[in-house]
Design a protein around this motif. Structure first.
Motif, PDB file in Angstrom:
ATOM      1  N   ASP A   1       4.841 -52.918  33.646  1.00 18.20           N
ATOM      2  CA  ASP A   1       5.519 -52.912  32.354  1.00 18.20           C
ATOM      3  C   ASP A   1       6.752 -53.809  32.440  1.00 18.20           C
ATOM      4  O   ASP A   1       7.662 -53.544  33.230  1.00 18.20           O
ATOM      5  N   PRO A   2       6.837 -54.881  31.658  1.00 21.32           N
ATOM      6  CA  PRO A   2       7.985 -55.793  31.756  1.00 21.32           C
ATOM      7  C   PRO A   2       9.299 -55.070  31.496  1.00 21.32           C
ATOM      8  O   PRO A   2       9.415 -54.266  30.567  1.00 21.32           O
ATOM      9  N   ILE A   3      10.312 -55.376  32.319  1.00 24.92           N
ATOM     10  CA  ILE A   3      11.597 -54.710  32.115  1.00 24.92           C
ATOM     11  C   ILE A   3      12.280 -55.207  30.847  1.00 24.92           C
ATOM     12  O   ILE A   3      13.165 -54.531  30.309  1.00 24.92           O
ATOM     13  N   ASP A   4      11.893 -56.383  30.344  1.00 23.64           N
ATOM     14  CA  ASP A   4      12.526 -56.916  29.132  1.00 23.64           C
ATOM     15  C   ASP A   4      11.751 -56.564  27.867  1.00 23.64           C
ATOM     16  O   ASP A   4      11.992 -57.138  26.809  1.00 23.64           O
ATOM     17  N   ARG A   5      10.835 -55.600  27.978  1.00 24.21           N
ATOM     18  CA  ARG A   5      10.097 -55.158  26.783  1.00 24.21           C
ATOM     19  C   ARG A   5      11.072 -54.503  25.802  1.00 24.21           C
ATOM     20  O   ARG A   5      11.852 -53.626  26.171  1.00 24.21           O
ATOM     21  N   LYS A   6      11.017 -54.914  24.547  1.00 20.88           N
ATOM     22  CA  LYS A   6      11.905 -54.370  23.520  1.00 20.88           C
ATOM     23  C   LYS A   6      11.071 -53.912  22.327  1.00 20.88           C
ATOM     24  O   LYS A   6      10.321 -54.694  21.748  1.00 20.88           O
TER      25      LYS A   6
ATOM     26  N   VAL B   1      12.101 -41.915  24.269  1.00 22.70           N
ATOM     27  CA  VAL B   1      11.980 -41.872  25.733  1.00 22.70           C
ATOM     28  C   VAL B   1      10.794 -42.703  26.192  1.00 22.70           C
ATOM     29  O   VAL B   1      10.902 -43.544  27.095  1.00 22.70           O
ATOM     30  N   GLU B   2       9.654 -42.497  25.558  1.00 20.59           N
ATOM     31  CA  GLU B   2       8.441 -43.200  25.982  1.00 20.59           C
ATOM     32  C   GLU B   2       8.544 -44.700  25.758  1.00 20.59           C
ATOM     33  O   GLU B   2       7.934 -45.486  26.495  1.00 20.59           O
ATOM     34  N   ALA B   3       9.324 -45.117  24.768  1.00 22.75           N
ATOM     35  CA  ALA B   3       9.501 -46.547  24.515  1.00 22.75           C
ATOM     36  C   ALA B   3      10.402 -47.206  25.552  1.00 22.75           C
ATOM     37  O   ALA B   3      10.303 -48.408  25.785  1.00 22.75           O
ATOM     38  N   CYS B   4      11.272 -46.433  26.169  1.00 22.33           N
ATOM     39  CA  CYS B   4      12.257 -47.000  27.092  1.00 22.33           C
ATOM     40  C   CYS B   4      11.821 -46.961  28.550  1.00 22.33           C
ATOM     41  O   CYS B   4      12.240 -47.802  29.344  1.00 22.33           O
ATOM     42  N   VAL B   5      11.007 -45.971  28.928  1.00 16.87           N
ATOM     43  CA  VAL B   5      10.588 -45.861  30.326  1.00 16.87           C
ATOM     44  C   VAL B   5       9.317 -46.669  30.546  1.00 16.87           C
ATOM     45  O   VAL B   5       8.704 -47.175  29.597  1.00 16.87           O
TER      46      VAL B   5
ATOM     47  N   PHE C   1      10.279 -36.160  34.217  1.00 17.97           N
ATOM     48  CA  PHE C   1      10.448 -37.311  35.097  1.00 17.97           C
ATOM     49  C   PHE C   1       9.834 -38.547  34.447  1.00 17.97           C
ATOM     50  O   PHE C   1       8.969 -38.444  33.579  1.00 17.97           O
ATOM     51  N   ALA C   2      10.289 -39.718  34.886  1.00 19.77           N
ATOM     52  CA  ALA C   2       9.718 -40.980  34.414  1.00 19.77           C
ATOM     53  C   ALA C   2      10.053 -42.051  35.437  1.00 19.77           C
ATOM     54  O   ALA C   2      10.668 -41.778  36.481  1.00 19.77           O
ATOM     55  N   ARG C   3       9.654 -43.292  35.128  1.00 21.95           N
ATOM     56  CA  ARG C   3       9.988 -44.428  35.983  1.00 21.95           C
ATOM     57  C   ARG C   3      10.594 -45.547  35.150  1.00 21.95           C
ATOM     58  O   ARG C   3      10.222 -45.725  33.977  1.00 21.95           O
ATOM     59  N   LEU C   4      11.530 -46.254  35.761  1.00 22.87           N
ATOM     60  CA  LEU C   4      12.160 -47.424  35.167  1.00 22.87           C
ATOM     61  C   LEU C   4      12.018 -48.575  36.157  1.00 22.87           C
ATOM     62  O   LEU C   4      12.589 -48.509  37.249  1.00 22.87           O
TER      63      LEU C   4
ATOM     64  N   PRO D   1      19.764 -50.861  19.946  1.00 17.42           N
ATOM     65  CA  PRO D   1      18.817 -49.911  20.549  1.00 17.42           C
ATOM     66  C   PRO D   1      17.622 -50.591  21.210  1.00 17.42           C
ATOM     67  O   PRO D   1      17.057 -50.051  22.175  1.00 17.42           O
ATOM     68  N   ARG D   2      17.251 -51.755  20.721  1.00 17.50           N
ATOM     69  CA  ARG D   2      16.110 -52.460  21.307  1.00 17.50           C
ATOM     70  C   ARG D   2      16.393 -52.960  22.723  1.00 17.50           C
ATOM     71  O   ARG D   2      15.461 -53.295  23.465  1.00 17.50           O
ATOM     72  N   ASP D   3      17.663 -53.007  23.105  1.00 20.45           N
ATOM     73  CA  ASP D   3      18.030 -53.448  24.448  1.00 20.45           C
ATOM     74  C   ASP D   3      18.078 -52.306  25.460  1.00 20.45           C
ATOM     75  O   ASP D   3      18.411 -52.520  26.626  1.00 20.45           O
ATOM     76  N   THR D   4      17.731 -51.100  25.013  1.00 25.44           N
ATOM     77  CA  THR D   4      17.913 -49.927  25.878  1.00 25.44           C
ATOM     78  C   THR D   4      17.065 -50.013  27.137  1.00 25.44           C
ATOM     79  O   THR D   4      17.558 -49.768  28.249  1.00 25.44           O
ATOM     80  N   ARG D   5      15.798 -50.345  27.007  1.00 26.72           N
ATOM     81  CA  ARG D   5      14.946 -50.390  28.203  1.00 26.72           C
ATOM     82  C   ARG D   5      15.444 -51.409  29.236  1.00 26.72           C
ATOM     83  O   ARG D   5      15.583 -51.046  30.424  1.00 26.72           O
ATOM     84  N   PRO D   6      15.699 -52.658  28.864  1.00 22.40           N
ATOM     85  CA  PRO D   6      16.186 -53.593  29.880  1.00 22.40           C
ATOM     86  C   PRO D   6      17.455 -53.110  30.580  1.00 22.40           C
ATOM     87  O   PRO D   6      17.599 -53.261  31.798  1.00 22.40           O
ATOM     88  N   LEU D   7      18.371 -52.516  29.808  1.00 27.91           N
ATOM     89  CA  LEU D   7      19.616 -52.039  30.411  1.00 27.91           C
ATOM     90  C   LEU D   7      19.377 -50.865  31.352  1.00 27.91           C
ATOM     91  O   LEU D   7      19.988 -50.760  32.421  1.00 27.91           O
TER      92      LEU D   7
END
Length: 515
Positions: free
Chosen positions: A265-270, A292-296, A316-319, A486-492
């Motif tokens: 899963d790309p870390i820059d997915r937004k 949560v599911e959109a960010c992990v 639990f999840a993974r980043l 908020p769209r930057d949450t996963r990359p951060l």
């Protein structure tokens, strides 16, 4: 001279042990839709990996010439094996031998299995299907005296909670010591309609005036909703799959760190929908699980305890492959307010994450502790302060994502603010010591009563206060470190997870999880 006769005798005893309680009782077990203890071990572990310990322990009768006349095995199967290649300890109750009663289990086997797992630093899975520690009243015929109760080896059970991951699967009626073994774990699962957990069964309940069946006394709808167990599933195989998944997020012991897994899963997915998922009106709920599911990492969120303390979501999840613990407020349940149950859930979960070195991501939407007589009677204040204490005592890194509300004591417990703050606030953030809504009329009552146009003046005051509650004003004074898209949450968060890994420490913690 060969020892082959003794080896042949050993194999004969092992064959007797494999018959468990005999054909009739094994058939009865299967007719109830239950796997046998040996079937369960095979289903749980990697094929061919089980090494049994104490297989020929049991009760033997001997003929006059000293030959073995009959043999009944202990009703607890113990040993070690592997799950996804990792070593684990296993304890499986055998209900076909005296209903899994602990006095037929040879208690030293259980203590040895617990000790071995703890000392050799491997996770322990208990498959519980049995009654209490004292056997039945019928035992008085063999041993005509009562005793002052003790629970041999319980000190090992307690110590293991601070050393190794312990999973308990309730796979039948679990009473007394059986119920205690289910509860004394980091993660526990019941099977709907098949397992029950209670201090004592229906006959004892009837003795105190309650006419109730096993399901009504300790079925999953009771125990999964009050937090005695973490989850309830539809089959034994699903319970085992849950156990395997839980173990994939935690280390083999506190002396290791949780393993990173490859992520595609790309870390820059937004995700575009994040910019509008939180409603502007501050009262309409939204699906925080979707956030949560959109960010992990895709498909990595493993929720635990869904049926109890429901205003807080935990799992639990993974980043970017790094395992993390997740907490998230659920505005669909009391607007996300922490009830006494939610606070207990937070305390237990934070202690779990802290014990096994899992950084915590807290998606915050909390208007404070739940208010009202019902919640005061439930002890929300003490439960809430215990949850706050767990958060302040945890040594693992926290990262807060403030989605909307953060009010009062509970709202302040998004992390320990005395440490370096890792916090991302959304433009929808709404915070303070008390919610402004509903308090304006009381605060300005005298002014409004003396004003020639109270309605117009009230509207002016609310407009003025609306400007004050802008998160940008908070950020001006650096009370909010970052306002983010908020769209930057996963990359951060993925970046933060990598940084958090740098400061994780192995070894036991001073405030490890208790049941």
């Amino acid at each position: 001279m060969s020892w082959k006769p003794e080896i042949d005798h050993l194999r004969a005893r092992e064959a007797l042990a494999e018959k468990m309680g005999g054909d009739e009782r094994v058939s009865r077990q299967k007719s109830q839709g239950k796997l046998t203890a040996r079937d369960r071990v095979d289903a749980l572990l990697d094929p061919g990996s089980f090494h049994e310990i104490g297989k020929i322990a049991g009760v033997a009768d001997y003929a006059a010439d000293g030959s073995l006349a009959s043999f009944t095995p202990s009703n607890m199967i113990t040993g070690r094996g592997r799950i996804e290649g990792r070593p684990v300890g296993v304890i499986a109750d055998d209900f076909t031998v005296r209903g899994g009663a602990a006095d037929a289990a040879i208690w030293q086997k259980m203590v040895q299995a617990e000790k071995f797992a703890g000392e050799y630093r491997m996770p322990l899975i208990r498959m519980v299907d049995g009654t209490g520690g004292g056997g039945s009243v019928k035992m008085l015929e063999k041993d005509p005296r009562t005793y002052i109760p003790e629970t041999p080896g319980w000190e090992v059970v307690v110590a293991n909670l601070g050393q190794i991951p312990v999973v308990s699967l309730a796979l039948g009626p679990c009473a007394g010591l059986g119920a205690g073994r289910v509860a004394a774990s980091h993660y526990s699962v019941m099977v709907k309609g098949l397992s029950q957990v209670f201090v004592a069964g229906p006959p004892v309940a009837r003795a105190i005036g309650e006419d109730i069946d096993k399901e009504g006394l300790g079925g999953w709808e009771i125990q999964a909703r009050n937090g005695v167990v973490d989850d309830a599933v539809d089959s034994e195989l699903e319970a085992m799959a849950m156990a395997r998944r839980f173990l994939s997020y935690v280390p083999g012991s506190v002396d290791d760190l949780p393993a990173r897994l490859p992520s595609r899963d790309p870390i820059d997915r937004k995700e575009e929908f994040l910019v509008s998922i939180v409603p502007r009106d501050r009262v309409t709920p939204y699906k925080s699980r979707r956030i949560v599911e959109a960010c992990v990492d895709a498909g990595s969120f493993f929720e635990m305890g869904k049926a109890w303390g429901r205003s807080i979501i935990t799992g639990f999840a993974r980043l970017d492959g790094w395992p993390v613990a997740i907490m998230a407020g659920d505005p669909y349940v009391l607007d996300g307010a922490w009830t006494a149950d939610a606070a207990r859930k937070v305390e237990r979960f934070v202690d779990l994450a802290n014990t096994f070195h899992l950084p915590i991501v807290h998606f915050v939407d909390c208007p404070g502790f739940a208010v009202g007589r019902k919640h005061e009677q439930a002890g929300v204040t003490r439960a809430g302060i215990r949850a706050m204490s767990a958060i302040y005592q945890a040594r693992v890194p926290f990262c807060a994502v403030v989605m909307r509300k953060a009010y009062g004591l509970a709202g302040s417990a998004m992390f320990n603010p005395s440490r370096a703050k890792a916090r991302f606030c959304w433009p929808s953030g709404d915070w303070g010591s008390l919610p402004m809504d509903g308090g304006v009329e009381a605060a300005f009552r005298r002014e409004l009563e003396s004003h020639p146009d109270p309605a117009t003046r009230l509207a002016e005051i609310k407009a003025w206060m609306e400007g004050l509650r802008s998160p940008f004003r908070t950020a001006e004074s650096f009370y909010a470190e970052e306002i983010i898209d908020p769209r930057d949450t996963r990359p951060l968060l993925c970046e933060w997870a990598g940084l958090a890994r740098r400061v994780l420490q192995t070894g036991p913690v001073s405030t490890h999880m208790r049941p």
